[in-house]
Design a protein around this motif. Structure first.
Motif, PDB file in Angstrom:
ATOM      1  N   ASP A  87       0.819  -1.212   0.000  1.00  0.00           N
ATOM      2  CA  ASP A  87       0.000   0.000   0.000  1.00  0.00           C
ATOM      3  C   ASP A  87       0.855   1.265   0.000  1.00  0.00           C
ATOM      4  O   ASP A  87       0.420   2.329  -0.448  1.00  0.00           O
ATOM      5  N   ARG A  88       2.073   1.170   0.524  1.00  0.00           N
ATOM      6  CA  ARG A  88       2.952   2.338   0.611  1.00  0.00           C
ATOM      7  C   ARG A  88       3.909   2.442  -0.577  1.00  0.00           C
ATOM      8  O   ARG A  88       4.648   3.416  -0.687  1.00  0.00           O
ATOM      9  N   LEU A  89       3.904   1.444  -1.455  1.00  0.00           N
ATOM     10  CA  LEU A  89       4.885   1.350  -2.530  1.00  0.00           C
ATOM     11  C   LEU A  89       4.286   1.838  -3.840  1.00  0.00           C
ATOM     12  O   LEU A  89       3.197   1.421  -4.233  1.00  0.00           O
ATOM     13  N   ALA A  90       5.005   2.727  -4.509  1.00  0.00           N
ATOM     14  CA  ALA A  90       4.531   3.269  -5.791  1.00  0.00           C
ATOM     15  C   ALA A  90       4.528   2.181  -6.854  1.00  0.00           C
ATOM     16  O   ALA A  90       5.317   1.229  -6.794  1.00  0.00           O
ATOM     17  N   PRO A  91       3.644   2.284  -7.840  1.00  0.00           N
ATOM     18  CA  PRO A  91       3.622   1.309  -8.933  1.00  0.00           C
ATOM     19  C   PRO A  91       4.980   1.234  -9.630  1.00  0.00           C
ATOM     20  O   PRO A  91       5.676   2.239  -9.770  1.00  0.00           O
ATOM     21  N   GLY A  92       5.348   0.040 -10.042  1.00  0.00           N
ATOM     22  CA  GLY A  92       6.632  -0.137 -10.714  1.00  0.00           C
ATOM     23  C   GLY A  92       7.075  -1.582 -10.666  1.00  0.00           C
ATOM     24  O   GLY A  92       6.349  -2.466 -10.194  1.00  0.00           O
ATOM     25  N   ALA A  93       8.289  -1.826 -11.144  1.00  0.00           N
ATOM     26  CA  ALA A  93       8.799  -3.193 -11.249  1.00  0.00           C
ATOM     27  C   ALA A  93       8.915  -3.869  -9.887  1.00  0.00           C
ATOM     28  O   ALA A  93       8.589  -5.049  -9.743  1.00  0.00           O
ATOM     29  N   LEU A  94       9.385  -3.125  -8.871  1.00  0.00           N
ATOM     30  CA  LEU A  94       9.540  -3.727  -7.545  1.00  0.00           C
ATOM     31  C   LEU A  94       8.190  -4.126  -6.965  1.00  0.00           C
ATOM     32  O   LEU A  94       8.041  -5.228  -6.415  1.00  0.00           O
ATOM     33  N   ARG A  95       7.196  -3.261  -7.098  1.00  0.00           N
ATOM     34  CA  ARG A  95       5.864  -3.576  -6.580  1.00  0.00           C
ATOM     35  C   ARG A  95       5.286  -4.797  -7.292  1.00  0.00           C
ATOM     36  O   ARG A  95       4.690  -5.670  -6.658  1.00  0.00           O
ATOM     37  N   ASP A  96       5.484  -4.872  -8.604  1.00  0.00           N
ATOM     38  CA  ASP A  96       4.992  -6.027  -9.355  1.00  0.00           C
ATOM     39  C   ASP A  96       5.673  -7.309  -8.882  1.00  0.00           C
ATOM     40  O   ASP A  96       5.033  -8.357  -8.739  1.00  0.00           O
ATOM     41  N   GLU A  97       6.979  -7.222  -8.650  1.00  0.00           N
ATOM     42  CA  GLU A  97       7.720  -8.397  -8.177  1.00  0.00           C
ATOM     43  C   GLU A  97       7.214  -8.860  -6.818  1.00  0.00           C
ATOM     44  O   GLU A  97       6.936 -10.049  -6.614  1.00  0.00           O
TER      45      GLU A  97
END
Length: 241
Positions: free
Chosen positions: A163-173
């Motif tokens: 919930d605190r993490l911006a959209p992107g490759a790390l969040r997808d992983e």
């Protein structure tokens, strides 16, 4: 991105009207309208004031200056640079002062920079390759070879992180590592203690995050000190022992 487009995008992202931003930054709505349409060119001082008025991060303020054709104002110094020795020393004091409870320092990319001795209790049994620098603490937490097998409330803790993490490759992983959590109608948020299984017993931990609010260096401004605190008397006693 050209300055007019950049300014307009940032202002709208902050949900500010042209009039509100003009009043905050000491200019007029007419002048701000001209800036956003490209009919006027800003001075360096005004760009700095606009960044401050919109409460942009130092990195974002530098980007706005670059878009306007000016050199960045705020330096980005390595934490190992002698110029930041006082910051490094202060962080070490804070980490040591938080013992016997775990505490870490991370950068804007969630990479581990410093940790106190108690942090080792959290990383028991973690695969060695996840502890090789650079260590991303979010990956360390949710990876199947990391803390995840020992987190008793993994679904809710993972959602708290995502919930605190911006959209992107790390969040997808990270999303691919954890089970989905059903959100019920009476849901009040995922801010719940971390329940971690250890050889000494279960730890129930809450966290607090500290930053340098008055920093004028991008590196320092983006540092986060995350301190773990016992959520019950049993955890406090276990850590103290």
């Amino acid at each position: 991105m050209e300055f007019p487009e950049a300014l307009r995008a940032v202002r709208r992202g902050r949900r500010l009207s042209q009039l509100e931003l003009a009043l905050r930054s000491g200019t007029t709505q007419r002048h701000l309208s001209f800036l956003e349409s490209g009919r006027s060119q800003p001075g360096r001082g005004l760009v700095v004031r606009l960044g401050e008025s919109m409460e942009l991060s130092l990195r974002e303020r530098n980007e706005l200056l670059l878009a306007a054709g000016f050199a960045p104002v705020y330096p980005r110094t390595s934490l190992d640079d002698p110029a930041l020795a006082h910051v490094h020393t202060a962080l070490r004091h804070l980490l040591t002062g938080h013992l016997p409870f775990p505490a870490i320092v991370v950068d804007a990319d969630h990479v581990l920079l410093l940790a106190n001795d108690a942090f080792g209790l959290l990383t028991e049994g973690v695969a060695p390759y996840l502890l090789e620098p650079p260590v991303n603490v979010l990956r360390l937490s949710l990876h199947p070879d990391g803390l995840a097998p020992r987190i008793l409330n993994l679904g809710h803790w993972a959602q708290h992180i995502l919930d605190r993490l911006a959209p992107g490759a790390l969040r997808d992983e990270l999303t691919g590592y954890v089970p989905a959590v059903e959100v019920r109608p009476d849901h009040l948020g995922f801010a719940a203690p971390l329940r971690l299984k250890t050889d000494q017993g279960e730890l129930r931990l809450t966290t607090t995050i500290t930053s340098f609010a008055t920093a004028l260096d991008v590196t320092v401004a983006e540092l986060k000190l995350e301190a773990f605190l016992p959520a019950d008397a049993a955890t406090a006693a276990l850590l103290a022992g």
